[in-house]
Design a protein around this motif. Structure first.
Motif, short mmCIF file in Angstrom:
data_model
loop_
_atom_site.label_atom_id
_atom_site.label_comp_id
_atom_site.label_asym_id
_atom_site.label_seq_id
_atom_site.Cartn_x
_atom_site.Cartn_y
_atom_site.Cartn_z
N ALA A 141 0.85 -1.20 0.00
CA ALA A 141 0.00 0.00 0.00
C ALA A 141 0.88 1.24 0.00
O ALA A 141 1.85 1.33 0.75
CB ALA A 141 -0.91 0.00 1.21
N GLY A 142 0.53 2.21 -0.85
CA GLY A 142 1.34 3.41 -0.95
C GLY A 142 0.57 4.69 -0.73
O GLY A 142 1.04 5.61 -0.07
N THR A 143 -0.62 4.78 -1.23
CA THR A 143 -1.41 6.01 -1.13
C THR A 143 -2.28 5.97 0.13
O THR A 143 -2.53 4.90 0.70
CB THR A 143 -2.32 6.17 -2.36
N PRO A 144 -2.78 7.12 0.57
CA PRO A 144 -3.69 7.13 1.72
C PRO A 144 -4.92 6.25 1.50
O PRO A 144 -5.41 5.60 2.43
CB PRO A 144 -4.07 8.61 1.87
N GLY A 145 -5.44 6.24 0.26
CA GLY A 145 -6.60 5.42 -0.02
C GLY A 145 -6.30 3.95 0.11
O GLY A 145 -7.12 3.17 0.63
N GLU A 146 -5.13 3.52 -0.37
CA GLU A 146 -4.76 2.11 -0.23
C GLU A 146 -4.53 1.74 1.22
O GLU A 146 -4.87 0.63 1.65
CB GLU A 146 -3.51 1.85 -1.07
N GLY A 187 -7.84 1.24 2.69
CA GLY A 187 -8.36 -0.04 2.24
C GLY A 187 -7.85 -1.19 3.10
O GLY A 187 -8.59 -2.12 3.43
N GLN A 188 -6.59 -1.12 3.48
CA GLN A 188 -6.04 -2.14 4.37
C GLN A 188 -6.74 -2.12 5.73
O GLN A 188 -7.04 -3.16 6.31
CB GLN A 188 -4.54 -1.91 4.54
N VAL A 209 -6.44 -5.24 8.16
CA VAL A 209 -5.02 -5.56 8.12
C VAL A 209 -4.22 -4.57 8.95
O VAL A 209 -3.26 -4.93 9.63
CB VAL A 209 -4.51 -5.57 6.67
N SER A 210 -4.58 -3.28 8.92
CA SER A 210 -3.83 -2.24 9.61
C SER A 210 -4.77 -1.47 10.52
O SER A 210 -6.00 -1.56 10.41
CB SER A 210 -3.16 -1.31 8.60
N ALA A 211 -4.23 -0.68 11.46
CA ALA A 211 -5.07 0.03 12.42
C ALA A 211 -4.70 1.48 12.58
O ALA A 211 -5.10 2.11 13.54
CB ALA A 211 -5.01 -0.66 13.77
N SER A 212 -3.92 2.06 11.71
CA SER A 212 -3.49 3.45 11.83
C SER A 212 -3.92 4.24 10.61
O SER A 212 -3.27 4.18 9.56
CB SER A 212 -1.96 3.53 11.98
#
Length: 888
Positions: free
Chosen positions: A212-217, A220-221, A226-229
């Motif tokens: 993931a690279g962009t804020p939107g991606e 999405g995580q 998958v992620s929490a931040s």
């Protein structure tokens, strides 16, 4: 080399890299996805339609599909409500045709489902006999025709359906690439099933672990757990109302535009874009924000669609007054002037001949096209007739004033070409009307067509696109995600049964996953900043935030302080601060606002409530009884009528008004009174006497084309017959000496004039009689307490009319005679008649001071038949002004 499937959840970078090589025919789900890849847009459907056309097949137009489907229903089931069944069953049949290439009826399903499968088979067979296919089976039929394979890159089809997969598999050669995100989460169950099917067809999956690279991606995580931040460029705001949400969002959009952000890099996304669209368009115009709303709206929601629907209604109803007036006052019609409407109100035309005469004289509009007898005609003749109507009303030029209406007109003309086929077929008027209505229902136009600007989309339409700034509005529970509901024809239980027999219609769980995936792919479009918002209130009902905000670990915060975004918003602020300004609009607005504040306050009435302070010279002004009554009940009523001259417009009515009926009754009784004068012993119960007088008054006063008089005539005859039979109508020995006698004179320092209905000579003296069609005593003028109870009319008759009309006789009495109640009504014994001189003096004081405040009597009798309520706006505000002006 094989055919490749890229299954990473972040497909954009790889897709952009491959598309730039130029080795592929790039196929994208939308123009937005193609723009993100810097490629020319081609869709799977456009390729399939081109393949069909190359093989001699065509996609059935909506009109043709509806006609064939109805014919199949009629031949098979003979339903009682053919149109209703076709409207409800056709979406279900098209879903079945789209779900699989072939199917057969099965005894294991319900009888209705068996009927639907049977209808679907026969409908498809009827289409194929004509080398046609339904829109639902385009991909299946195209795949069967052995299309020319090519090296393709498919991007944006992240939730492919079985027919799309079959078509991709049919046209893809080696080295083709299909981007199908397939993470391991359960949300991608359907995508994983599609991946497995493609692997069975010989496709190969390419590992492409792009992080993931962009804020939107990143969001999405988080959405997948998958992620929490969450990134700092993601925010959620709660607004009080939907309008506040729209204004706040567009203010932020305008701020970005002023900072130099290109409009194409900004998107506003709403799950229910049709609910937000109209208000967004209006406020964007106010803010000067270029907004494009490309969602489809029904043709019937346009001005042109509404006018055509009204035209059909007018033709069907035979040109009734109200509907035809509405048709001709439409912005797309003739835009008639005041002279035309004056003629219409006074004549009340009905039928095409009467309307045509007025339109020809005052509008130079020929309506004879609409007066033909609707005999069966060839299709092309009917279409030429419609086109001639468009020319007669100059619709092309009138529609050109609005981009959407111009587009609607062009689509209508294209639809008429389809309606004209086959040209030689003859249609009756009912058949043509139904097919023309079907055409109007089938057409649609963009809500806000145009080029450039900030775009409004729904989540599914931005799949595969890229935007720097995204504003997601309407994030409320029950809206995003939208609730899953049963299909009224094929419910979820029946869909499960059909799945067991090879017809994979989407069940409830699949529809829920599609909704969640649409939001997930919306997040993928954001490259810099995303803002979520919702309204806490909707029509005074509280709303909860969408559960997706909790899933994204976002905290709802108050909206940021925003700059003033439009001159109108600035004026609203300055209006309450009373600051000096050079804005001419604000100057006039502030004045109007001050007027309204004063009107609603407890301050004394001013010139905007009738207190103009200009004395009225009434020395030569003749007052009638009704004028004095109005002045004595509510000074503003007399002021609006006689000084401002704001009386109602003359307008013909279908039935007699109360005043017209009173005039008619008076004339009949006057003619009978003449007969009594000739023969005092005439038999008033003789039917011929009333019939002759009634017919003479009828010929004199009644319009020849009154539509309801024939139904009411006997009722009025019977009513007058009962009056003549009653002994109170003409006392024994009384002889009418004056009938409808006009008089003039002076009374309490005022010039007065009027007309007495009847004066009888009796042994006691003159008796003055005033006919009333009602059954109660008319209200008088106000006493010192504000009650309208002082009788004005009978004292005036006794003191002025009697001596003027019969100077050598003594007036003995005066009373009202109720024609409906058939009884005498004398002056009330409880009324404070001794206050009459003081009441007249109060009326004169209003004239001396030029003070005509809105002060109706306590019971609001003055307001009952007043034509000026919209002007005076009497109501609760008057209680705040009681006794504040010192005039009463």
């Amino acid at each position: 080399m094989g055919r490749w499937i890229y299954g990473n959840e972040h497909p954009y970078d790889k897709a952009h890299q491959l598309a730039a090589q130029g080795d592929y025919t790039v196929i994208t789900s939308s123009q937005l996805a193609a723009r993100a890849l810097s490629a020319r847009h081609q869709s799977l459907r456009s390729l399939a339609v081109k393949c069909l056309e190359n093989q001699g097949w065509r996609v059935a137009s909506p009109l043709m599909a509806q006609a064939l489907f109805r014919q199949v229903l009629q031949d098979t089931l003979q339903p009682a409500d053919l149109l209703g069944m076709a409207r409800s069953w056709m979406p279900a049949v098209q879903s079945i045709l789209q779900s699989c290439a072939g199917f057969a009826a099965s005894p294991a399903v319900s009888p209705r489902t068996q009927q639907i499968l049977q209808i679907a088979q026969q409908y498809r067979a009827a289409l194929h006999q004509r080398q046609l296919v339904d829109v639902g089976e385009v991909f299946w039929r195209a795949a069967e025709l052995q299309p020319q394979p090519q090296q393709i890159l498919v991007y944006g089809y992240f939730q492919p359906q079985p027919d799309e997969l079959a078509w991709i598999n049919a046209i893809a050669t080696s080295h083709s690439a299909f981007f199908l995100p397939c993470p391991s989460q359960a949300l991608f169950t359907d995508s994983q099933a599609a991946l497995n099917w493609l692997l069975q067809q010989g496709w190969e999956r390419v590992p492409d672990p792009t992080p993931a690279g962009t804020p939107g991606e990143t969001l999405g995580q988080i959405f997948l757990g998958v992620s929490a931040s969450p990134p700092q460029t993601a925010a959620a705001h709660g607004y009080s109302t939907a309008e506040a949400e729209i204004r706040g969002t567009l203010a932020q959009v305008k701020e970005l535009l002023l900072l130099g952000v290109p409009a194409r890099d900004i998107a506003v996304v709403a799950r229910d874009e049709t609910a937000y669209g109209p208000k967004l368009i209006d406020i964007a115009w106010e803010y000067g924000v270029p907004l494009r709303a490309l969602y489809d709206t029904p043709f019937l929601s346009t001005r042109l669609g509404g006018w055509l629907s009204l035209l059909l209604e007018v033709i069907e109803a035979g040109f009734p007054f109200e509907a035809t007036a509405k048709l001709l006052s439409h912005p797309l019609a003739s835009n008639p002037d005041g002279e035309f409407w004056s003629a219409v109100r006074s004549r009340h035309p009905r039928g095409v001949e009467q309307w045509g005469a007025i339109a020809k004289d005052l509008l130079d509009l020929d309506l004879t096209l609409l007066s033909q007898t609707y005999q069966p005609q060839r299709r092309d003749v009917w279409v030429e007739w419609w086109q001639s109507l468009f020319v007669a009303f100059d619709l092309r030029r009138r529609c050109a004033r609005w981009a959407r209406e111009s587009l609607a007109f062009n689509r209508l003309r294209a639809g008429l070409v389809e309606l004209s086929r086959p040209e030689a077929e003859e249609l009756s008027w009912p058949e043509l009307r139904q097919q023309f209505t079907d055409l109007l229902v089938s057409l649609s136009v963009p809500a806000q067509p145009g080029r450039g600007g900030v775009e409004l989309h729904r989540p599914t339409s931005v799949m595969g696109a890229r935007y720097a700034h995204v504003f997601v509005i309407g994030m409320t529970e029950g809206t995003l995600p939208a609730p899953i509901s049963n299909d009224p024809v094929l419910d979820f239980f029946e869909r499960q049964q059909l799945q067991a027999h090879g017809i994979p219609l989407a069940a409830a769980a699949a529809l829920a996953r599609r909704e969640a995936l649409a939001f997930y792919y919306l997040l993928q479009t954001v490259t810099e900043q995303v803002t979520f918002s919702y309204a806490r209130l909707k029509e005074r009902q509280a709303q909860l935030a969408s559960p997706y905000l909790d899933r994204l670990a976002l905290t709802v915060e108050p909206p940021p302080a925003l700059p003033v975004a439009s001159p109108e918003a600035l004026r609203r602020i300055l209006l309450r601060q009373s600051l000096p300004t050079e804005d001419a609009v604000l100057t006039r607005t502030a004045h109007a606002f001050a007027v309204e504040q004063h009107r609603e306050s407890s301050q004394p009435a001013d010139e905007y409530d009738g207190v103009i302070g200009i004395p009225f010279d009434y020395a030569d002004w003749p007052f009638s009884v009704s004028q004095l009554r109005n002045l004595g009940q509510c000074p503003f009523k007399w002021f609006a009528n006689k000084v401002l001259r704001l009386g109602p417009l003359e307008e013909a009515e279908d039935d007699l008004s109360s005043s017209q009926l009173g005039t008619f009754y008076h004339r009949v009784l006057e003619l009978i009174g003449v007969e009594i004068q000739r023969d005092p012993f005439v038999d008033l119960t003789r039917p011929e006497l009333l019939e002759e007088a009634f017919a003479a008054a009828e010929q004199e006063l009644m319009p020849a084309d009154s539509p309801v008089w024939g139904f009411r005539r006997q009722e009025h005859l019977r009513s007058l017959s009962l009056v003549l039979q009653h002994p109170d109508f003409l006392a024994a020995g009384a002889i009418p000496v004056v009938l409808e006698g006009a008089f003039e004179g002076e009374w309490h320092g005022l010039k007065v004039r009027g007309r007495v209905d009847r004066i009888d000579q009796t042994a006691a003296g003159l008796v003055l009689i005033d006919y009333k069609t009602g059954s109660s005593r008319p209200p008088g003028i106000k006493d010192k307490t504000g009650k309208a109870c002082i009788d004005l009319q009978l004292p005036l008759y006794q003191e002025v009319a009697g001596p003027a009309l019969c100077p050598d006789s003594t007036v003995a009495a005066a009373y009202y005679y109720s024609l409906r109640g058939r009884k005498k009504i004398p002056i009330s014994t409880t009324a404070p008649q001794h206050e009459l001189p003081d009441a007249i003096e109060r009326c004169k004081e209003h004239l001396h001071q030029g003070s005509y405040p809105v002060q109706p009597d306590n019971a609001r009798a003055a307001c009952q038949y007043c034509d000026f309520d919209a002007l005076c706006r009497q109501g609760n505000r008057l209680s705040r002004k009681e006794n504040s002006n010192g005039t009463d």
